[in-house]
Design a protein around this motif. Structure first.
Motif: not given
Length: 220
Positions: A44-46, A10-15
């Motif tokens: 969908r994240y969160g 549920n946490t979006p990536p950053d790379d």
């Protein structure tokens, strides 16, 4: 419709790898062009829905980039252009590209325009709401043309509206083909003619209202 259930974590990536491999279904099936392809996935994240445009060897060329860059890179630059003009556009979350054995990959992630819908879906509007919408759209694309820019794909499905306290807010999407034509006066002619032919929201009087708002914004 695509499956937009929240993935594990549920946490979006950053790379790049995280977004490229994010789970989700195709919102726009890959479009194959020459030696490349381009498509869009939703995920969908969160509570947030993201649109992930992925490409391979889907390049645009120019004097500045004779060997080509992913069209996602051009779209990212166009988003920044319109943000600088104060025009509402999908908020970019991540942008990147890389060369691989499979080709030149491009990636652009944007956040959902929450509360907006395409004006193509505005058949339930009252006559007064259609008039207000015509003024808002005319003013928005007039600002675009005043800056010497041409959307180049101005269909009713690419013009979005959000009604706030009974007033329309306008956003533009699908900015991959936005450009600065060599003859700036052609931008307005092209876009207005394209929108007129690809809309079923306004009657002739409404369209005259849109043109008046466009002219006012163009000359301000």
């Amino acid at each position: 419709m695509p499956d937009t259930r929240a993935p594990a974590g549920n946490t979006p990536p950053d790379d790049f790898d995280g977004w490229w491999n994010a789970p989700g279904d195709w919102f726009e099936e890959p479009n194959v062009r020459r030696a490349g392809w381009s498509g869009m996935v939703t995920c969908r994240y969160g509570d947030t829905l993201y649109f992930i445009k992925k490409q391979s060897n889907h390049l645009c060329r120019s004097l500045r980039h004779p060997f080509g860059i992913p069209t996602t890179s051009r779209e990212f630059a166009n988003i920044q252009r319109l943000q600088a003009l104060g025009i509402i556009v999908p908020a970019p979350v991540f942008h990147g590209s890389r060369q691989t054995a499979d080709g030149h990959l491009g990636l652009l992630v944007t956040r959902e325009l929450e509360g907006f819908r395409a004006i193509a879906d505005g058949g339930d509007l009252t006559a007064e709401e259609k008039r207000q919408l015509a003024i808002a759209v005319g003013s928005t694309i007039g600002r675009l043309h005043r800056a010497g820019l041409q959307h180049s794909c101005l269909y009713d499905k690419h013009v979005m509206v959000h009604w706030q306290d009974g007033k329309p807010e306008i956003a533009l999407i699908d900015l991959e083909k936005l450009r600065r034509p060599y003859l700036p006066w052609r931008a307005a002619r092209h876009d207005l003619d394209q929108l007129r032919r690809h809309q079923a929201v306004w009657n002739a009087d409404d369209w005259d209202t849109l043109l008046a708002a466009h002219a006012a914004a163009l000359g301000s």
